[in-house]
Each structure stands twice: as structure tokens, then as C-alpha cells.
Design an enzyme around this catalytic site. Structure first.
Site, PDB file in Angstrom:
ATOM      1  N   ASP A 346      17.042 -20.812  11.781  1.00 53.61           N
ATOM      2  CA  ASP A 346      17.909 -21.104  12.920  1.00 53.61           C
ATOM      3  C   ASP A 346      18.645 -22.396  12.635  1.00 53.61           C
ATOM      4  OD1 ASP A 346      17.046 -19.032  14.437  1.00 53.61           O
ATOM      5  OD2 ASP A 346      15.474 -20.172  15.451  1.00 53.61           O
ATOM      6  N   ASP A 650      12.495 -18.619  17.712  1.00 54.00           N
ATOM      7  CA  ASP A 650      11.872 -19.301  18.846  1.00 54.00           C
ATOM      8  C   ASP A 650      11.912 -18.475  20.130  1.00 54.00           C
ATOM      9  OD1 ASP A 650      14.598 -19.551  19.138  1.00 54.00           O
ATOM     10  OD2 ASP A 650      14.646 -21.710  18.800  1.00 54.00           O
ATOM     11  N   ASP A 654      13.093 -12.835  19.374  1.00 51.95           N
ATOM     12  CA  ASP A 654      12.931 -13.031  17.934  1.00 51.95           C
ATOM     13  C   ASP A 654      11.644 -12.398  17.416  1.00 51.95           C
ATOM     14  OD1 ASP A 654      15.250 -14.466  17.756  1.00 51.95           O
ATOM     15  OD2 ASP A 654      14.296 -16.422  17.954  1.00 51.95           O
ATOM     16  N   ASN A 716     -16.191 -18.045 -19.011  1.00 47.64           N
ATOM     17  CA  ASN A 716     -17.168 -16.956 -19.048  1.00 47.64           C
ATOM     18  C   ASN A 716     -16.979 -16.113 -20.298  1.00 47.64           C
ATOM     19  OD1 ASN A 716     -18.111 -17.808 -16.648  1.00 47.64           O
ATOM     20  ND2 ASN A 716     -17.673 -15.951 -15.502  1.00 47.64           N
TER      21      ASN A 716
HETATM   22  P1  ATP Z   1      20.232 -21.096  16.880  1.00 47.99           P
HETATM   23  O1  ATP Z   1      21.185 -21.809  16.019  1.00 47.99           O
HETATM   24  O2  ATP Z   1      18.903 -21.723  16.890  1.00 47.99           O
HETATM   25  O3  ATP Z   1      20.258 -19.618  16.736  1.00 47.99           O
HETATM   26  P2  ATP Z   1      22.009 -21.364  19.034  1.00 47.99           P
HETATM   27  O4  ATP Z   1      21.854 -22.417  20.074  1.00 47.99           O
HETATM   28  O5  ATP Z   1      23.127 -21.527  18.102  1.00 47.99           O
HETATM   29  O6  ATP Z   1      20.640 -21.300  18.384  1.00 47.99           O
HETATM   30  P3  ATP Z   1      21.925 -19.542  21.159  1.00 47.99           P
HETATM   31  O7  ATP Z   1      21.035 -20.464  21.875  1.00 47.99           O
HETATM   32  O8  ATP Z   1      21.612 -18.102  21.109  1.00 47.99           O
HETATM   33  O9  ATP Z   1      22.145 -19.951  19.685  1.00 47.99           O
HETATM   34  O10 ATP Z   1      23.371 -19.749  21.759  1.00 47.99           O
HETATM   35  C1  ATP Z   1      24.436 -18.905  21.411  1.00 47.99           C
HETATM   36  C2  ATP Z   1      25.667 -19.296  22.171  1.00 47.99           C
HETATM   37  O11 ATP Z   1      25.445 -19.121  23.571  1.00 47.99           O
HETATM   38  C3  ATP Z   1      26.058 -20.747  22.010  1.00 47.99           C
HETATM   39  O12 ATP Z   1      26.928 -20.924  20.941  1.00 47.99           O
HETATM   40  C4  ATP Z   1      26.747 -21.046  23.322  1.00 47.99           C
HETATM   41  O13 ATP Z   1      28.110 -20.665  23.260  1.00 47.99           O
HETATM   42  C5  ATP Z   1      26.056 -20.155  24.306  1.00 47.99           C
HETATM   43  N1  ATP Z   1      25.006 -20.891  25.031  1.00 47.99           N
HETATM   44  C6  ATP Z   1      23.992 -21.588  24.507  1.00 47.99           C
HETATM   45  N2  ATP Z   1      23.225 -22.108  25.473  1.00 47.99           N
HETATM   46  C7  ATP Z   1      23.762 -21.730  26.639  1.00 47.99           C
HETATM   47  C8  ATP Z   1      23.406 -21.937  28.018  1.00 47.99           C
HETATM   48  N3  ATP Z   1      22.345 -22.633  28.364  1.00 47.99           N
HETATM   49  N4  ATP Z   1      24.196 -21.391  28.951  1.00 47.99           N
HETATM   50  C9  ATP Z   1      25.270 -20.669  28.620  1.00 47.99           C
HETATM   51  N5  ATP Z   1      25.637 -20.424  27.357  1.00 47.99           N
HETATM   52  C10 ATP Z   1      24.906 -20.950  26.365  1.00 47.99           C
END
Ligand code: ATP
Length: 914
Positions: A346, A650, A654, A716
Site C-alpha cells: 500500500d 489493512d 483486503d 554424520n
Molecule cells: P493505499 O495507498 O493505502 O491503498 P489510499 O488512501 O490511497 O490507500 P483509499 O483509502 O482507498 O486509498 O482511498 C482512495 C481514494 O478515495 C483517495 O484517493 C481519495 O480520493 C478517496 N478518499 C480517501 N479517503 C476518503 C475519505 N475519508 N472520504 C472520502 N473519500 C476518501
């Protein structure tokens, strides 16, 4: 309150009755005095433990192996032989020395086995404790994480996607809550929960929508609940589920070793049977002497210590890994780790710090920059020219309010340290900080509004929606998420004059701005809102408000760890939900991206065929905008390409990919319980560098196992060659069983243990990974074994022959010399075994202290048999002259130059071939 809370009733009863019966407070939770009283009354929230194996049964299980039984049979024969020598004038000790030695060795072996089993189990137990589940509760008005064991009836639980439910509880509030109850009800699809459902008293367990049960997991949504039953009183407890003790199923390596050991055993028994038969045909010696010789041969050749040393090596390795922050949940992962060829990792939190700070904002078509560090709200929002923004323009204000209301995180100020941190999602924390910088703290906003509905964030949808009613009664949907998912849902744009239709040109301009931000490595979130009337869909016809771009700096040590991976032939691949441009920018910054690498997005992956993917996958370095389901496909594609895959994860979604990977790695800090349960390894600091460290440890463990296996088998072999060869002579005194067992125990077992804990070789991480699940003892090793066996065995025999012909020693002298040479040469040979290819003079560190210590101790014990006159009749040895001692030393060391020469020649041959 009953002593045993009634578990059937709470689901059907009114919430206030349940709370009243449990004397629980629905918002602030229990206070500490009450918690202590309840813990004393209900005990710990643990399922009863499975009974442990008793010492006697542990000891008994040590006597089950065919090897031990063979040895015991040999002891029986030795007793018969000893009894037959009555009247020969020998002491009792001399007559029964062999039998005694065998029994002693069996007993020692069993004892060592029990101790090692105990140590390995204790190590596993300790690891399990590190991994003990935690629960989020509200106590004394504060939300806190506590060990699940400490929960009591009446505690208020907070649950969210990915959590393992820690006790049976009646739901107080549910937001799209869905639970996987397969472990309890066998139901394969998840069950939707509703705290407000009205149920009759005969509702079956599988349909109790107002309850959650221990042993199940939250798949989606969130909720809060009051604990009604803990430990043995829970549904799981009632059906007699037990906490399984430390799992010590044999690992693939142990299993392979076990079957390998059995093969060696049968071969040895076959050869010793043949020896016996051949002796009988020749009529050289009485049958019982021949039989003992046969058994001695078997004992000389069978590598007794192998399984025990392997187990302890794995267990100690696991302990070392845990100290470095990698907790092994499944033992086989220790050995597989060292073979990993690909790490799919990730981005957020593993490669980066997951400490977000909004740097840029686009609102009402205007760009803004944001100053300040971390979550500290003492920064400012500035316009494009760097000027302060005195009064918040409408579009900016609305953007900030939406980000603050569509948010489940909270900011905390540690007043004493003067620092700010976020409880919840760091992305949302950054948006709350932005709101404070704009003068719109979320607490103030929430005071005047109420949440009507919430669609939580999940990484598949990549957005989140909160429907909020303000003081005037207007209901507004606030949506935030990735631009790709949000923009198609918008039909209008908020600019300085209000909302106007969103044109294609607007869309292109917004996208261009988002791409510029992403290319700078910033994480971009979009926001939109709309008034909601009645039951209208809150996620359509939205008014686009703007963008926030946040920085997430790389973690310390990751750049270096990626360089280590590159040298070690391990391919690091980023899999992220983030935008491809952001992902590639971060990959570049970390040295992960090299020319020729490719990025593949989730939507592209969707339309890529298996065949195309199998070709492209070798070049893809970044998978962006992926969904957790796609992770599974990526793992499978790598596996199909013959890679050994380590995969981090995480989230709750996953879990399948973590299970599918050769090594599933969950994040200890940010990871969900579900991910942890699916993983083979948990990384406590979530750091990529720790994964690389664990791989290095895995390689060391495997290498050490290889080292001691080669050492044990080759030593051995030397002993077996000598025993085999001497048994052909009519006139030579053969090595006695006691001598052979002595050598086996004293000078083979201890150096093997020292090799098992040998220091990591710094060069190991400069070599490519070992090929997949290659056999531990390959064809080249077999050649090596034969070579060492012949050199070691013949050095002893040459000396035997020489002293025998020269009549330089007493009647038992030649045999004594051979006995000493065979006993001492493994102590020198062990130094050569520290590396299969490198010269012992190039080993790092040059001197292994454990091996040096073992060498001195083992040599001292070996020499006892000759130096102490009282023991000479028992061992049937003679005193030696200084000349004899020199000969012994030469013959013992002979194996070292021979092995080093072979290493040099094979090194030259490999260089020439390359
Ligand atoms: P990783 O790199 O560990 O996969 P990530 O943070 O890049 O994690 P996600 O958490 O799945 O991946 O987030 C994907 C997308 O969703 C982000 O790029 C963002 O645009 C959007 N996003 C992330 N967190 C939120 C949130 N709390 N609310 C709304 N949209 C979110």
C-alpha cells in the site's frame, strides 16, 4: 442485574430496558469504580482455554519417533551383549557403557525435545499476547482502546468496518452496519443490522438484527452497542468454543525435513541391515557384536538433531522478528518470507507517513494555498498571490463546511505537549484542520446541525456522504471523495455568484487542476453538496464545490529499504487507491520508479485480459485507483508468473488478497482486525522498511537452517564412512557404539545449534531470492555431503591405518586416534559451514562467538573420554603420546582446507560460466 446476564432477551427488549437492567449509561459509558466491580464479578472477557498438554504426555510423545525406538532396541541389545560378557573381568560400567550411553542419549534427546517444544510454545504464546485483540469503548465519557479481555457487561462499544466484535452486545445505533456472522451461524452473506428493529422473543440468532456477537466481524458501516455478555456467557462461549492455544502445526519446512529424515532413517537401517548380513556371511564376529555395529552405523548416519534444531530456529527467529516489529501469526511465513520475490505494498501509511496536511485548495474556480504543519490549526489560507484571505468567500466557506461535516474524525490537542493529533482517518483530520484554519471548527458546525443519514467511506466507492439538517430545518447532502467518482455525479458548479450549470469546459478545467496537483504528489479530494428533499438520492445532481490537495510525506527509511529491495532482487510494487499521478510522483520520490516502469489503473485493469496482464505485470510498478477486489487479481497474476508474493493490506476488503498471497502482511496500527486475522504477519509500525527487515530475517533463518542441515549431514556422513570402512577389517577394532553416540551428541549437536543462531550475513540481501520453494538439499549439496563424508571419514581411517601399521600406540591406540579425529573434525568443519560459497576467512563477523564457545566446550567434553584415566576402560581408549595428539589435530583439521578448496573451485567454475 443477574449474575449471568440473560442473553436471549436483550435483542427483543426495548433499548431503555436493556440499558436500565445493565445499569449502563447510553452516552458516557461506565465509570471506573463500576468497571472494577463488574470485572471482579464477571471475570475477564475470555473464552475458556483449551487444556494444555501435560508434562508426562509431552515426554511420552518424544518416544514415538522410529528413531528413538531404534535406539531403545539397540540399548536392549547392548544390555544383552554386556550381560554376556560377565566374567570377562571388565567393570560393570565398561560392560554396560554402551547400553547406558544409548539410554542417556535417548533421555537427553527427550528432555531437549520437551524443553524446545516448551520454548517454541512460549514464544508463540508471547506473540499471541502481542496480537491480542482490542476494543474501542466509551468509558467515563471518553473513547479509548482497551484490550478486549477487559470488557465488562454494560460497556459501550464503538464498531466500524473491519472490527472484530469483542463481546455480545445490543446495538444502540447503526449506520449501514453489516456483519459477517459466518463463524457463528454459517451464513455466508453478511447480515444487515438495525438497532431500531422490533423483534419477537423467538427470533433465531441469525436474524437478531439488534445484536452483535463475539467471533463475528464488521464488514460495512458503523455502530455503537452496549455489552450484554462476556467470555463464557456469550453465544460463542455457550457452544463451548475454546481459545485455541499456540498453534504449533508443523510448517512445510518441518514437514519436508520430517519426511527427509524418515528417508535417511530407512536408508541407514537398510545399510546397517546389509552390514549385519554381510558380517554374518563372513562369520567375522559374533552376531550380537555385529548387531551393535549395525545399530552404531545407523546412529552415526541418522541426523537425530534435525527436527528439534529446526523448530527452535524458527521459534527464535520469530522472536527476533517480533522485536523488530514483525509479528508472525503463521509459522510457515518465516520460511516463505526469505523467498519473496515481489512485495505489493500500500502507499498510504506504509510508504508514506499518513500524516496529511492540506496544501492547496480550489474553490469557486480560484486557487488558494494553505500554510501550517501537521494537524496544528495555526496556519492560514492565502490567495494565489500569497495574500491573506480576510473574509471567507462563499465558495471557499461552503467547501470547508462540507469537508468538515462529511467527516467522522476528531482533532485532539495535547495541551501539555502543544501538539495536535487526529482520532480517526488522517485524510479527514487534515480537512478538519483546514476548517479550523478557515475559522469553521467542526464542533461549532455540529452544534447547530444534526446528521440525518451517513453513507460511510469505503475504498470501493471512494467517496462518503453525510446528510445534515441545519437549525432552520434545511436538509443538505455533503459529499466528498475522489474527483473521478464525484465529478460525474455533479451537474452544477459553485462559483462566486452561486450555482451554475457545469459545462464540459468546467469539467476539463477542474480535471486539469486536479492533475496538476496530483503530479506534484498531492492527494486530491473533491467536495460537492446539494439540498435534499424527502427521500431523494443524496448522491446525484450535486453542486461541485472544489478540491483540497494534501501532502503526505514519505516515511523515514523507506527510500533506503526500497534500495535494499532492489539489490536483493525483490520487486517492490505499489498498489494504491490514490490517483495514478499522485502514486507515480510518490514512487519517483522514493526511488521506486525507474525508466521503463508502467502504471496501471483499476479501470484499465478491469479491461485487461489475463493473457495481457501476465505479459504486462513484469513492467507494472504502480497500480493506482485499484479496488481491494483487484488486489486479489493482482496477487493471482503475480503468482501465475511464478513470483513469491508478499502483499500488504489493512482494510476489511483486503482479507481475500491477504489470504491468497504467499505472505499476507497486515498493518498493526492502521489495519482492521479482519485484515490482521487474514494475514500471516502483522507489522506493528506499518512501515515498509520493517517488511524488508523481516525478509532479511527470513533469509537469515533459512540460510542458518541450510547451514546446520549441511553441517549435521556432512559430519554424520564422515562418521558413517569411517564406521562403514572399519567394519570391513577383520583385525581392526571397530569404533564402539558408545564412541559413535558420544561423537553424535557432543560434537555434532552443539555446533549445529550455534550455526542455527549465526549472525545475519550482510551479503544475503545482495543476493537474489532463493528460487521459490527449492529443496533444502539439492543435487549439489548431495555431492558436497559425499565429498565431506569421504574426506572426514578417510582422514580418520588413514590415521587409523597409519598408527596401526606403525604400532606407535597401545592396543587400542589407533581406534582412540580415529575416535578423537572424528569427534574433533566437526568442530573445525562447522566454521566452513558458515557459508556454502564464501571462504571462512571472509565470513562476517569473522568469529562467531557462540560457535567458538561451543567448540571449546565440545572439545573439552570429547577429550574427557581420553584424558581421564578412570573413563578409559569405559570408552575403551588408550593414553596418547604428544606425537599422536599432533596427528589427531592434523586429521581433524584436514576437512577444512579440503572444503575451502572445493568452495574456491566451484567459485571459479561459476565465474567462468558467468
Ligand atoms: P493505499 O495507498 O493505502 O491503498 P489510499 O488512501 O490511497 O490507500 P483509499 O483509502 O482507498 O486509498 O482511498 C482512495 C481514494 O478515495 C483517495 O484517493 C481519495 O480520493 C478517496 N478518499 C480517501 N479517503 C476518503 C475519505 N475519508 N472520504 C472520502 N473519500 C476518501
Amino acid at each position: 442485574m443477574d449474575e449471568r446476564p440473560d442473553q436471549a432477551a436483550p435483542f427483543a427488549r426495548a433499548l431503555k430496558d436493556v440499558l436500565a437492567e445493565l445499569a449502563a449509561h447510553a452516552t458516557s459509558g461506565l465509570d471506573h469504580a463500576e468497571i472494577d466491580a463488574r470485572r471482579a464479578r464477571f471475570g475477564r472477557n475470555r473464552l475458556p482455554e483449551a487444556p494444555r498438554k501435560s508434562l508426562a504426555s509431552r515426554l511420552a510423545s518424544q518416544f514415538k519417533s522410529p528413531l528413538v525406538l531404534t535406539l531403545l532396541a539397540a540399548a536392549g541389545i547392548a544390555v544383552v551383549v554386556g550381560a554376556g560378557r560377565r566374567g570377562s573381568g571388565e567393570s560393570v560400567l565398561a560392560r554396560f557403557g554402551d547400553a547406558l550411553a544409548i539410554v542417556l542419549i535417548v533421555a537427553l534427546n527427550a528432555l531437549l525435545g520437551v524443553v524446545q517444544e516448551g520454548r517454541a510454545e512460549a514464544a508463540l504464546d508471547a506473540l499471541q499476547k502481542l496480537e491480542s485483540p482490542r476494543a474501542r469503548v466509551r468509558r467515563d465519557g471518553q473513547v479509548a482502546f482497551i484490550p478486549s479481555e477487559e470488557l465488562v457487561p454494560g460497556d459501550l462499544l464503538e464498531l466500524e468496518a473491519g472490527d472484530a466484535v469483542p463481546a455480545d452486545a445490543r446495538l444502540l445505533e447503526t449506520v449501514e452496519l453489516s456483519i459477517d456472522e459466518a463463524s457463528l451461524t454459517g451464513e455466508s452473506t453478511s447480515t444487515d443490522k438495525d438497532s431500531g428493529a422490533v423483534l419477537t422473543a423467538d427470533t433465531p440468532l441469525a436474524e437478531q438484527a439488534t445484536m452483535v456477537f463475539v467471533g463475528t466481524t464488521v464488514v460495512r458501516g458503523r455502530g455503537s452497542a452496549v455489552v450484554v455478555a462476556t467470555g463464557a456467557f456469550t453465544e460463542l462461549g455457550k457452544i463451548g468454543a475454546l481459545v485455541s492455544g499456540a498453534g504449533n502445526d508443523p510448517t512445510p519446512l518441518e514437514r519436508r525435513l520430517d519426511s527427509f529424515g524418515k528417508q535417511v532413517l530407512w536408508i541407514c537401517l537398510g545399510v546397517s541391515g546389509a552390514l549385519f548380513a554381510w558380517g554374518m556371511v563372513r562369520g567375522a564376529r559374533p552376531w550380537h557384536v555385529l548387531l551393535l555395529e549395525g545399530v552404531s552405523f545407523a546412529v552415526a548416519a541418522i541426523p537425530e538433531g534435525l527436527p528439534a534444531i529446526t523448530t527452535i530456529t524458527l521459534a527464535l527467529g520469530m522472536q527476533r522478528m517480533a522485536k523488530k516489529g514483525a509479528i508472525v501469526r503463521r509459522l510457515p511465513a518465516v520460511e516463505t518470507l526469505g523467498a519473496a520475490t515481489v512485495i505489493c505494498t500500500d502507499k498510504t501509511g506504509t510508504l508514506t507517513q499518513n500524516e496529511m496536511t492540506v496544501r492547496e485548495v480550489l474553490a469557486g474556480g480560484l486557487p488558494y494555498t494553505v500554510s501550517g504543519r501537521g494537524y496544528d490549526p495555526t496556519g492560514a489560507i492565502q490567495d494565489a498571490l500569497g495574500g491573506a484571505v480576510p473574509a471567507m468567500p462563499g465558495p471557499l466557506e461552503e467547501l470547508v463546511v462540507t469537508f468538515a461535516l462529511c467527516n467522522t474524525a476528531t482533532l485532539r490537542n495535547d495541551a501539555s505537549a502543544g501538539t495536535w493529533h487526529v482520532v480517526g482517518d488522517p485524510t479527514e483530520g487534515a480537512l478538519l484542520t483546514l476548517a479550523r484554519k478557515a475559522g469553521s471548527p467542526r464542533e461549532d458546525l455540529m452544534r447547530s446541525r444534526g446528521v440525518v443519514r451517513e453513507i460511510p467511506f469505503d475504498s470501493d466507492r471512494k467517496r462518503m456522504t453525510t446528510v445534515v439538517k441545519d437549525a432552520e430545518g434545511t436538509v443538505v447532502a455533503h459529499v466528498k471523495g475522489s474527483l473521478e467518482t464525484l465529478l460525474p455525479l455533479c451537474s452544477a458548479l459553485r462559483d462566486g455568484d452561486g450555482a451554475r450549470p457545469l459545462s464540459d469546459a468546467d469539467r476539463l478545467a477542474i480535471q486539469a487542476e486536479a492533475e496538476r496537483m496530483s503530479a506534484a504528489g498531492l492527494r486530491v479530494l473533491a467536495a460537492a453538496r446539494k439540498p435534499v428533499v424527502d427521500d431523494a438520492d443524496p448522491e446525484s445532481d450535486l453542486v461541485f464545490l472544489g478540491l483540497a490537495a494534501m501532502m503526505d510525506p514519505p516515511r523515514a527509511g523507506v527510500r533506503e529499504a526500497i534500495a535494499v529491495c532492489a539489490r536483493a532482487g525483490v520487486r517492490a510494487v505499489m498498489i494504491t487507491g490514490d490517483h495514478p499521478l499522485t502514486a507515480v510522483a510518490v514512487a519517483r520520490e522514493l526511488g521506486l520508479w525507474t525508466t521503463g516502469d508502467e502504471a496501471l489503473t483499476g479501470p484499465e485493469l478491469q479491461i485487461t485480459s489475463e493473457a495481457d496482464l501476465s505479459v504486462r505485470i513484469a513492467r507494472v510498478r504502480v497500480f493506482a485507483r485499484t479496488t481491494p477486489e483487484q488486489k486479489l487479481r493482482i496477487v493471482r497474476a503475480f503468482k501465475a508468473a511464478g513470483e513469491v508474493v508478499a502483499m500488504t493490506g489493512d482494510g476489511v476488503n483486503d482479507a481475500p488478497a491477504l489470504r491468497e498471497a504467499h505472505i499476507g502482511i497486515a498493518m498493526g496500527r492502521s489495519g482492521t482486525d479482519v485484515a490482521r486475522q487474514a494475514a500471516a504477519i502483522v507489522i506493528t509500525d506499518d512501515n515498509f522498511a520493517t517488511i524488508v527487515e523481516a525478509i532479511s530475517q527470513g533469509r537469515t533463518i533459512y540460510r542458518n537452517i541450510q547451514k546446520f542441515i549441511f553441517f549435521l549431514l556432512s559430519s554424520n556422513a564422515g562418521l558413517a564412512v569411517a564406521v562403514f570402512a572399519t567394519s570391513f577389517s577383520r583385525t581392526w577394532l571397530p569404533l564402539t557404539p558408545l564412541m559413535i553416540l558420544w561423537i553424535n551428541l557432543v560434537t555434532n549437536g552443539l555446533p549445529a545449534l550455534a550455526l542455527a543462531i549465526d549472525a545475519p550475513d550482510p551479503k544475503l540481501m545482495q543476493e537474489p531470492p532463493r528460487s521459490g520453494l527449492a529443496s533444502l538439499v539439492g543435487a549439489r549439496d548431495l555431492l558436497g555431503l559425499a565429498y565431506v563424508g569421504i574426506v572426514m571419514g578417510f582422514a580418520a581411517i588413514a590415521m587409523y591405518a597409519w598408527t596401526y601399521c606403525a604400532h606407535a600406540a597401545g592396543p587400542q591406540g589407533p581406534r582412540t586416534l580415529a575416535f578423537l579425529a572424528l569427534g574433533l573434525s566437526p568442530l573445525f568443519h562447522a566454521w566452513s559451514c558458515r557459508s556454502p560459497t564464501e571462504s571462512l576467512l571472509r565470513a562476517k563477523p569473522l568469529v562467531s562467538l557462540p560457535l567458538l564457545l561451543v567448540m571449546v566446550v565440545s572439545a573439552a567434553i570429547q577429550l574427557i573420554a581420553v584424558l581421564i584415566p578412570a573413563l578409559r576402560p569405559v570408552f575403551r581408549t588408550d593414553a596418547l603420546s604428544s606425537h599422536d595428539w599432533t596427528m589427531v589435530l592434523i586429521a581433524s583439521i584436514a576437512v577444512v582446507p579440503a572444503v575451502e578448496l572445493a568452495k574456491m573451485l566451484s567459485h571459479l567454475a561459476r565465474r567462468r560460466a558467468a
